[in-house]
Design an enzyme around this catalytic site. Structure first.
Site, PDB file in Angstrom:
ATOM      1  N   GLY A 235       5.723   3.798   4.837  1.00 29.81           N
ATOM      2  CA  GLY A 235       5.421   4.779   5.865  1.00 29.81           C
ATOM      3  C   GLY A 235       6.613   5.107   6.712  1.00 29.81           C
ATOM      4  CB  THR A 236       6.697   6.942   9.888  1.00 33.85           C
ATOM      5  OG1 THR A 236       5.735   7.850   9.357  1.00 33.85           O
ATOM      6  CG2 THR A 236       7.701   7.692  10.722  1.00 33.85           C
ATOM      7  CE1 TYR A 237       7.836   5.123  14.099  1.00 35.73           C
ATOM      8  CE2 TYR A 237       5.595   5.203  13.242  1.00 35.73           C
ATOM      9  CZ  TYR A 237       6.569   5.691  14.092  1.00 35.73           C
ATOM     10  OH  TYR A 237       6.295   6.729  14.916  1.00 35.73           O
ATOM     11  N   GLY A 238       8.125   1.755   8.101  1.00 34.94           N
ATOM     12  CA  GLY A 238       8.386   0.649   7.194  1.00 34.94           C
ATOM     13  C   GLY A 238       7.259   0.471   6.194  1.00 34.94           C
TER      14      GLY A 238
ATOM     15  CG  ASP B 299       3.819  11.604  13.507  1.00 36.67           C
ATOM     16  OD1 ASP B 299       4.103  12.789  13.218  1.00 36.67           O
ATOM     17  OD2 ASP B 299       4.096  10.637  12.785  1.00 36.67           O
TER      18      ASP B 299
ATOM     19  CG  LEU C  63      -2.045  -1.001   1.226  1.00 33.34           C
ATOM     20  CD1 LEU C  63      -2.674  -1.090   2.613  1.00 33.34           C
ATOM     21  CD2 LEU C  63      -3.092  -0.626   0.186  1.00 33.34           C
TER      22      LEU C  63
HETATM   23  P1  ADP Z   1       3.141   7.468   7.408  1.00 30.05           P
HETATM   24  O1  ADP Z   1       4.007   6.857   8.429  1.00 30.05           O
HETATM   25  O2  ADP Z   1       3.851   8.226   6.352  1.00 30.05           O
HETATM   26  O3  ADP Z   1       1.959   8.187   7.999  1.00 30.05           O
HETATM   27  P2  ADP Z   1       1.932   4.936   7.124  1.00 30.05           P
HETATM   28  O4  ADP Z   1       3.022   4.037   7.584  1.00 30.05           O
HETATM   29  O5  ADP Z   1       0.839   5.214   8.098  1.00 30.05           O
HETATM   30  O6  ADP Z   1       2.531   6.276   6.580  1.00 30.05           O
HETATM   31  O7  ADP Z   1       1.281   4.357   5.835  1.00 30.05           O
HETATM   32  C1  ADP Z   1       1.967   4.139   4.621  1.00 30.05           C
HETATM   33  C2  ADP Z   1       0.958   3.884   3.538  1.00 30.05           C
HETATM   34  O8  ADP Z   1       0.062   2.841   3.898  1.00 30.05           O
HETATM   35  C3  ADP Z   1       0.089   5.089   3.236  1.00 30.05           C
HETATM   36  O9  ADP Z   1      -0.024   5.210   1.838  1.00 30.05           O
HETATM   37  C4  ADP Z   1      -1.248   4.762   3.849  1.00 30.05           C
HETATM   38  O10 ADP Z   1      -2.289   5.297   3.084  1.00 30.05           O
HETATM   39  C5  ADP Z   1      -1.285   3.250   3.841  1.00 30.05           C
HETATM   40  N1  ADP Z   1      -2.007   2.785   5.043  1.00 30.05           N
HETATM   41  C6  ADP Z   1      -1.586   2.869   6.326  1.00 30.05           C
HETATM   42  N2  ADP Z   1      -2.496   2.365   7.188  1.00 30.05           N
HETATM   43  C7  ADP Z   1      -3.534   1.941   6.433  1.00 30.05           C
HETATM   44  C8  ADP Z   1      -4.812   1.323   6.712  1.00 30.05           C
HETATM   45  N3  ADP Z   1      -5.187   1.035   7.966  1.00 30.05           N
HETATM   46  N4  ADP Z   1      -5.613   1.033   5.668  1.00 30.05           N
HETATM   47  C9  ADP Z   1      -5.244   1.330   4.412  1.00 30.05           C
HETATM   48  N5  ADP Z   1      -4.094   1.907   4.073  1.00 30.05           N
HETATM   49  C10 ADP Z   1      -3.228   2.212   5.057  1.00 30.05           C
END
Ligand code: ADP
Length: 303
Positions: free
Chosen positions: A16-19, A129, A13
Site C-alpha cells: 500500500g501507500t505506506y508499506g 485520501d 495482502l
Molecule cells: P493503499 O495505500 O494503496 O490504499 P493499503 O495500504 O490500504 O493500500 O492496502 C494494501 C493492500 O492491502 C490492498 O490490496 C488492500 O486490499 C489490502 N488491505 C488493506 N487493509 C486491509 C484490511 N483491513 N483487510 C483486508 N485487506 C486489506
C-alpha cells in the site's frame, strides 16, 4: 512465531501507500486481522509524540462504518497498525462487470460512506485520501472507511512507493489550487467523486496531471466564478482560466434521479465553505425518497 507476542503472521495482502500489508490471526481474539507495516523512513528518530497522540485518537474512532484500529506497536523499526480484516473493497465492486448495481445499492454504499465521514468529522478527524479502494467491505456487507487520518500523520502518500496515483481523481479544487487550510470539505468532494463513479461505473474525473484534473473539473462544472467562490483568487496556485460553461449535470448522469443529482451538485460545490457537509448530506431527501437503500447483507459482492 508470534509478532508482538500476539499475532500469527500469514500471507502478504498487498503493497500500500505506506508499506506492506499482511494477513494475520490475532491469538487474543481468534479473529483475522490485517497488519499494516509502516516504513518510518524520515520518522526514524522514533515515531514522534505527535504521531503517537494521533494514533491514540484513531484508536478511539469507533463506528460501524470505520475500520477499527485494534492495535499499534513498533516492531523491528517499523510501525505496525493492526486493523480488522475485510473481504473486499468498493473498487472491486465497481470494477466487477458481473455485478449489477441498482440505484438502491448505490444509495446504500453512499449512505455508509457518509455515515463514516460524518462520525469522524464530528470528532474533527479528516480522511484526506478517500478513494474506492479505501472503502472496505466486510463479510456482512458493511462498508467501512480505511486509512482514516493516516495521510495527516504520515504525510501525503509518497508516490515513489506506489503504483497508484489515482488519488488525484478524488482531489478537491481547493487542494488542487494548493490550499493549506483545507477542511472536511475535501472528504465530501472525494465522496461525491465516488458517488459519481458508482453511477457511471468508471472514475468520473480522470485527470492525467494536477492541472489536467482541474481542467476535467472545469469541463464538468464550468469554470468557477469568483462570486461562486470568493476565496479562490487568494489560493497559492490559483491562476485564471479561460471561461468554460457548465453543461447540464443531467447530461452527464442520465440514469440518476432528480434527488440524486441535487445531492451530487451540493457535494460538488466549488466553495468548500458552501459545500454540503457529510451530516447535511445524510439528511438530504435523497436518502428518504424511494428506493430505500439496500440492507448491507443484501448488497451484491464480488464472487
Ligand atoms: P493503499 O495505500 O494503496 O490504499 P493499503 O495500504 O490500504 O493500500 O492496502 C494494501 C493492500 O492491502 C490492498 O490490496 C488492500 O486490499 C489490502 N488491505 C488493506 N487493509 C486491509 C484490511 N483491513 N483487510 C483486508 N485487506 C486489506
Amino acid at each position: 512465531k508470534l509478532v508482538a507476542d500476539r499475532y500469527h503472521k500469514r500471507e502478504v495482502l498487498g503493497e500500500g501507500t505506506y508499506g506492506v500489508v499482511f494477513k494475520a490471526i490475532d491469538t487474543k481474539t481468534g479473529k483475522t486481522v490485517a497488519i499494516k507495516k509502516i516504513r518510518l523512513g524520515k520518522y526514524k528518530e522514533g515515531v514522534n509524540f505527535t504521531a503517537l497522540r494521533e494514533i491514540k485518537i484513531l484508536k478511539e474512532l469507533l463506528d460501524p462504518n470505520i475500520i477499527e484500529l485494534i492495535d499499534a506497536f513498533p516492531h523491528k523499526g517499523n510501525l505496525h497498525l493492526v486493523f480488522e480484516f475485510m473481504e473486499s473493497d468498493l473498487e472491486a465492486v465497481i470494477r466487477d462487470r458481473n455485478i449489477v448495481l441498482s440505484l438502491a445499492d448505490i444509495k446504500s454504499y453512499l449512505q455508509m460512506t457518509l455515515k463514516g465521514l460524518a462520525y469522524c468529522h464530528k470528532k474533527w478527524v479528516l480522511h484526506r485520501d478517500m478513494k474506492p479502494n479505501n472503502l472496505l467491505i466486510g463479510s456482512d456487507g458493511q462498508l467501512k472507511l480505511a486509512d482514516f487520518g493516516l495521510a495527516r500523520i504520515f504525510g501525503s502518500p509518497d508516490r515513489k512507493f506506489t503504483h497508484q496515483v489515482f488519488a488525484r481523481w478524488y482531489r478537491s479544487p481547493e487542494l488542487l489550487f494548493g490550499t493549506k487550510q483545507y477542511g472536511s470539505g475535501v472528504d465530501v468532494w472525494a465522496a461525491a467523486c465516488i458517488f459519481a463513479e458508482l453511477l457511471l461505473r468508471r472514475p468520473f474525473l480522470q485527470g492525467t496531471s494536477d492541472i489536467d484534473q482541474l481542467g476535467k473539473i472545469f469541463a464538468a462544472f464550468g469554470t468557477p466564478k469568483p462570486s461562486q467562490w470568493p476565496d479562490m483568487v487568494y489560493l497559492p496556485d490559483y491562476v485564471e482560466y479561460q471561461y468554460v460553461p457548465a453543461p447540464p449535470l443531467r447530461s452527464l448522469f442520465p440514469m440518476a434521479s432528480d434527488d440524486a443529482l441535487d445531492l451530487l451538485s451540493k457535494m460538488f460545490t466549488y466553495d468548500p465553505k458552501r459545500r454540503i457537509s457529510a451530516q447535511e448530506a445524510l439528511e438530504h431527501r435523497y436518502f428518504t425518497s424511494v428506493p430505500a437503500p439496500t440492507k448491507p447483507a443484501l448488497l451484491p459482492r464480488p464472487a
